[in-house]
Motif scaffolding. Structure first.
Motif, PDB file in Angstrom:
ATOM      1  N   GLU A 173       0.713  -1.069   0.062  1.00  0.00           N
ATOM      2  CA  GLU A 173      -0.063   0.008  -0.054  1.00  0.00           C
ATOM      3  C   GLU A 173       0.906   1.342   0.005  1.00  0.00           C
ATOM      4  O   GLU A 173       0.515   2.355  -0.445  1.00  0.00           O
ATOM      5  CB  GLU A 173      -0.814   0.126   1.325  1.00  0.00           C
ATOM      6  N   ALA A 174       2.174   1.227   0.473  1.00  0.00           N
ATOM      7  CA  ALA A 174       3.060   2.457   0.604  1.00  0.00           C
ATOM      8  C   ALA A 174       3.710   2.128  -0.525  1.00  0.00           C
ATOM      9  O   ALA A 174       4.480   3.180  -1.166  1.00  0.00           O
ATOM     10  CB  ALA A 174       3.853   2.458   1.866  1.00  0.00           C
ATOM     11  N   LEU A 175       4.344   1.081  -0.853  1.00  0.00           N
ATOM     12  CA  LEU A 175       5.484   0.612  -1.717  1.00  0.00           C
ATOM     13  C   LEU A 175       5.088   1.249  -3.278  1.00  0.00           C
ATOM     14  O   LEU A 175       5.733   1.858  -3.810  1.00  0.00           O
ATOM     15  CB  LEU A 175       5.770  -0.743  -1.692  1.00  0.00           C
ATOM     16  N   PHE A 176       3.866   0.739  -3.766  1.00  0.00           N
ATOM     17  CA  PHE A 176       3.803   0.866  -5.179  1.00  0.00           C
ATOM     18  C   PHE A 176       3.423   2.357  -5.451  1.00  0.00           C
ATOM     19  O   PHE A 176       4.040   2.801  -6.380  1.00  0.00           O
ATOM     20  CB  PHE A 176       2.543  -0.155  -5.703  1.00  0.00           C
ATOM     21  N   PRO A 177       2.659   3.213  -4.500  1.00  0.00           N
ATOM     22  CA  PRO A 177       2.483   4.655  -5.166  1.00  0.00           C
ATOM     23  C   PRO A 177       3.986   5.508  -4.864  1.00  0.00           C
ATOM     24  O   PRO A 177       4.289   6.241  -5.669  1.00  0.00           O
ATOM     25  CB  PRO A 177       1.842   5.047  -3.679  1.00  0.00           C
ATOM     26  N   ALA A 178       4.774   4.914  -3.950  1.00  0.00           N
ATOM     27  CA  ALA A 178       6.058   5.546  -3.976  1.00  0.00           C
ATOM     28  C   ALA A 178       6.988   5.171  -5.077  1.00  0.00           C
ATOM     29  O   ALA A 178       7.484   6.214  -5.935  1.00  0.00           O
ATOM     30  CB  ALA A 178       6.890   5.081  -2.724  1.00  0.00           C
ATOM     31  N   ARG A 190       3.308  -5.540   7.085  1.00  0.00           N
ATOM     32  CA  ARG A 190       1.968  -6.306   7.347  1.00  0.00           C
ATOM     33  C   ARG A 190       0.925  -5.360   6.448  1.00  0.00           C
ATOM     34  O   ARG A 190       0.859  -4.158   6.375  1.00  0.00           O
ATOM     35  CB  ARG A 190       1.331  -6.182   8.687  1.00  0.00           C
ATOM     36  N   SER A 191       0.131  -6.061   5.656  1.00  0.00           N
ATOM     37  CA  SER A 191      -0.637  -5.611   4.691  1.00  0.00           C
ATOM     38  C   SER A 191      -2.089  -6.217   4.262  1.00  0.00           C
ATOM     39  O   SER A 191      -2.051  -7.403   3.741  1.00  0.00           O
ATOM     40  CB  SER A 191       0.165  -5.840   3.291  1.00  0.00           C
ATOM     41  N   PRO A 192      -3.153  -5.530   4.670  1.00  0.00           N
ATOM     42  CA  PRO A 192      -4.418  -6.089   4.460  1.00  0.00           C
ATOM     43  C   PRO A 192      -4.543  -6.275   2.739  1.00  0.00           C
ATOM     44  O   PRO A 192      -5.078  -7.257   2.434  1.00  0.00           O
ATOM     45  CB  PRO A 192      -5.268  -5.007   4.802  1.00  0.00           C
ATOM     46  N   ALA A 193      -3.981  -5.440   2.051  1.00  0.00           N
ATOM     47  CA  ALA A 193      -4.026  -5.688   0.402  1.00  0.00           C
ATOM     48  C   ALA A 193      -3.277  -6.862  -0.155  1.00  0.00           C
ATOM     49  O   ALA A 193      -3.769  -7.737  -0.575  1.00  0.00           O
ATOM     50  CB  ALA A 193      -3.185  -4.495  -0.338  1.00  0.00           C
ATOM     51  N   ALA A 242      -5.325  -9.876  -1.819  1.00  0.00           N
ATOM     52  CA  ALA A 242      -5.050 -10.390  -2.859  1.00  0.00           C
ATOM     53  C   ALA A 242      -4.283 -11.689  -3.210  1.00  0.00           C
ATOM     54  O   ALA A 242      -4.528 -12.482  -4.091  1.00  0.00           O
ATOM     55  CB  ALA A 242      -3.849  -9.290  -3.665  1.00  0.00           C
ATOM     56  N   ALA A 243      -3.458 -12.239  -2.236  1.00  0.00           N
ATOM     57  CA  ALA A 243      -2.439 -13.416  -2.211  1.00  0.00           C
ATOM     58  C   ALA A 243      -3.688 -14.632  -2.476  1.00  0.00           C
ATOM     59  O   ALA A 243      -4.292 -14.918  -1.628  1.00  0.00           O
ATOM     60  CB  ALA A 243      -1.559 -13.370  -1.291  1.00  0.00           C
ATOM     61  N   GLN A 244      -3.335 -15.418  -3.440  1.00  0.00           N
ATOM     62  CA  GLN A 244      -4.153 -16.652  -3.663  1.00  0.00           C
ATOM     63  C   GLN A 244      -3.061 -17.726  -4.352  1.00  0.00           C
ATOM     64  O   GLN A 244      -2.399 -17.624  -5.271  1.00  0.00           O
ATOM     65  CB  GLN A 244      -5.178 -16.298  -4.944  1.00  0.00           C
ATOM     66  N   PRO A 245      -3.182 -18.918  -3.527  1.00  0.00           N
ATOM     67  CA  PRO A 245      -2.479 -20.031  -4.055  1.00  0.00           C
ATOM     68  C   PRO A 245      -2.931 -20.651  -5.232  1.00  0.00           C
ATOM     69  O   PRO A 245      -4.250 -20.134  -5.703  1.00  0.00           O
ATOM     70  CB  PRO A 245      -2.465 -21.099  -2.841  1.00  0.00           C
ATOM     71  N   ALA A 246      -2.822 -21.577  -5.773  1.00  0.00           N
ATOM     72  CA  ALA A 246      -3.156 -21.982  -7.371  1.00  0.00           C
ATOM     73  C   ALA A 246      -4.567 -22.520  -7.006  1.00  0.00           C
ATOM     74  O   ALA A 246      -4.945 -23.211  -5.809  1.00  0.00           O
ATOM     75  CB  ALA A 246      -2.221 -22.927  -7.941  1.00  0.00           C
ATOM     76  N   GLY A 247      -5.370 -22.105  -7.958  1.00  0.00           N
ATOM     77  CA  GLY A 247      -6.708 -22.681  -7.978  1.00  0.00           C
ATOM     78  C   GLY A 247      -7.325 -21.999  -8.850  1.00  0.00           C
ATOM     79  O   GLY A 247      -7.007 -21.017  -9.428  1.00  0.00           O
ATOM     80  N   PRO A 248      -8.734 -22.445  -9.204  1.00  0.00           N
ATOM     81  CA  PRO A 248      -9.508 -21.844 -10.283  1.00  0.00           C
ATOM     82  C   PRO A 248     -10.219 -20.482  -9.678  1.00  0.00           C
ATOM     83  O   PRO A 248     -10.165 -20.053  -8.575  1.00  0.00           O
ATOM     84  CB  PRO A 248     -10.815 -22.674 -10.248  1.00  0.00           C
ATOM     85  N   GLY A 249     -10.083 -19.715 -10.847  1.00  0.00           N
ATOM     86  CA  GLY A 249     -10.963 -18.309 -10.357  1.00  0.00           C
ATOM     87  C   GLY A 249     -10.043 -17.045 -10.052  1.00  0.00           C
ATOM     88  O   GLY A 249     -10.311 -15.968  -9.689  1.00  0.00           O
ATOM     89  N   ARG A 250      -8.642 -17.459  -9.836  1.00  0.00           N
ATOM     90  CA  ARG A 250      -7.857 -16.159  -9.201  1.00  0.00           C
ATOM     91  C   ARG A 250      -7.498 -15.220 -10.215  1.00  0.00           C
ATOM     92  O   ARG A 250      -7.349 -14.259 -10.046  1.00  0.00           O
ATOM     93  CB  ARG A 250      -6.732 -16.899  -8.643  1.00  0.00           C
ATOM     94  N   VAL A 251      -7.549 -15.384 -11.558  1.00  0.00           N
ATOM     95  CA  VAL A 251      -7.377 -14.504 -12.606  1.00  0.00           C
ATOM     96  C   VAL A 251      -8.605 -13.552 -12.648  1.00  0.00           C
ATOM     97  O   VAL A 251      -8.531 -12.250 -12.592  1.00  0.00           O
ATOM     98  CB  VAL A 251      -7.227 -15.166 -14.028  1.00  0.00           C
ATOM     99  N   PHE A 291       2.598  -9.329  -8.855  1.00  0.00           N
ATOM    100  CA  PHE A 291       3.390  -9.518  -7.727  1.00  0.00           C
ATOM    101  C   PHE A 291       2.473 -10.139  -6.701  1.00  0.00           C
ATOM    102  O   PHE A 291       3.132 -10.952  -5.771  1.00  0.00           O
ATOM    103  CB  PHE A 291       4.143  -8.349  -7.329  1.00  0.00           C
ATOM    104  N   LEU A 292       1.285  -9.566  -6.332  1.00  0.00           N
ATOM    105  CA  LEU A 292       0.578  -9.939  -5.156  1.00  0.00           C
ATOM    106  C   LEU A 292      -0.210 -11.176  -5.237  1.00  0.00           C
ATOM    107  O   LEU A 292      -0.396 -11.801  -4.280  1.00  0.00           O
ATOM    108  CB  LEU A 292      -0.109  -8.832  -4.640  1.00  0.00           C
ATOM    109  N   ALA A 293      -0.714 -11.364  -6.515  1.00  0.00           N
ATOM    110  CA  ALA A 293      -2.018 -12.110  -6.455  1.00  0.00           C
ATOM    111  C   ALA A 293      -1.937 -13.499  -7.194  1.00  0.00           C
ATOM    112  O   ALA A 293      -2.882 -14.383  -6.841  1.00  0.00           O
ATOM    113  CB  ALA A 293      -3.092 -11.441  -7.743  1.00  0.00           C
ATOM    114  N   PHE A 294      -0.610 -14.150  -7.303  1.00  0.00           N
ATOM    115  CA  PHE A 294      -0.530 -15.421  -7.716  1.00  0.00           C
ATOM    116  C   PHE A 294       0.383 -16.235  -6.981  1.00  0.00           C
ATOM    117  O   PHE A 294       1.108 -17.263  -7.510  1.00  0.00           O
ATOM    118  CB  PHE A 294      -0.148 -15.353  -9.265  1.00  0.00           C
TER     119      PHE A 294
END
Lengths: 207, 207
Positions: free
Chosen positions: A50-55, A90-93, A97-106, A179-182
């Protein structure tokens, strides 16, 4: 969990010191939400996405406001087992966002994205995702590419990486989601990216 | 098996086009032993390490013969399961060097190295090794760092990467050994590196 990056700015000009220092002023907007260490090779940022990407985007945009050719080189890392657990990361985002392998994450990754404000900076990038420690890592990479094909940037395959072209804001959003979702929240994931603006090279690609 | 890299030169000067084009002439010495594709972001090299590493070092040295600050950004990859098997990549050197996890491979890696001819170019680098697809990848990284501590460069830890300082020839040898020696012949391994010379930044490190 430890999350952050090493990044560098490379302004292809005699005035490179001025452009780098000006770009780095944008990092200060994050205040104490990011730990920052600069040496002669790169700048370390440690903190929540949440701080890193805007920076990072602010830094690229500010440096890119100078004329000429500019490159940002970026290595993002999360969950490295050799790094300490750090409350600043620590990051609610990431938790969402983080999802292990499985259907529907795209679909889930695309649904979580909100419209970005264009920066007006045409940006060419190439990125590579490295999910570490898991035999099924190619499924993570395949889902990431599946997501990128539907994201708001244009995509072209290259050997060893994937090329993205679009507005800088859309490129940074694609990098953040990749970076976060896969991979799972505590998995070790690295993403490397090169972002370029103002290259004089002849290219038949839309930038 | 497919082996190669994407790399870029970033000369921090108004004359960056001249320096990049001059550096790239050194790649031609490899003749048809390397496949070469340049676009506006990077140059792809595909071929055996016997041709690849002399070409990369020659390119860096030639570009570094120009005055000022220069960076080379490098992503090496071998064994990616998404790439084709390619005869141009077949390599006795990799066959001999590549070792899966086990005792003695640090000593073996050091024993295989032959003295290099110094280039006279003080080079600061940072590298990261990513052995993919295996739960025990941290053992590969630990052995690589164990090797680097005994190699002919000075080493300092950084978050997310390892810093190397030394003559360009010693740095390239350390990168080549790190990339080849700490995973099996057919394993998927990525190594990213940034090499820098002539930085004006204040630094208390020996370069």
């Amino acid at each position: 969990m430890y999350l952050g990056c090493q990044f560098s700015l490379y302004p292809m000009t005699d005035r490179f010191i001025e452009v780098i220092l000006d770009g780095l002023t944008a990092i200060r907007a994050a205040g104490d939400r990011l730990r920052v260490e600069t040496d002669d090779i790169s700048t370390l940022l440690v903190g929540a996405p949440e701080a890193l990407f805007p920076a990072l985007q602010g830094c690229f945009v500010r440096a890119a406001s100078h004329s000429g050719h500019l490159v940002m080189n970026l290595s993002l890392s999360r969950g490295c087992p050799g790094e300490p657990d750090d409350p600043i990361c620590r990051s609610p985002a990431l938790r969402e966002a983080a999802q292990p392998a499985g259907p529907g994450r795209v679909d889930a990754a695309l649904a979580r994205e909100t419209p970005v404000t264009p920066t007006g900076i045409a940006t060419a990038a190439q990125i590579a995702l490295y999910p570490l420690g898991r035999p099924d890592y190619m499924a993570d990479i395949a889902d990431c590419i599946g997501y990128l094909r539907r994201a708001k940037i244009s995509l072209s395959p290259k050997h060893f990486c994937t090329r993205l072209d679009g507005d800088a804001a859309a490129v940074f959003q694609a990098i953040e989601t990749s970076f976060l979702a896969f991979a799972g929240h505590d998995d070790h994931v690295v993403l490397t990216a090169v972002l370029s603006k103002g290259s004089p090279s002849v290219s038949n690609r839309a930038a």
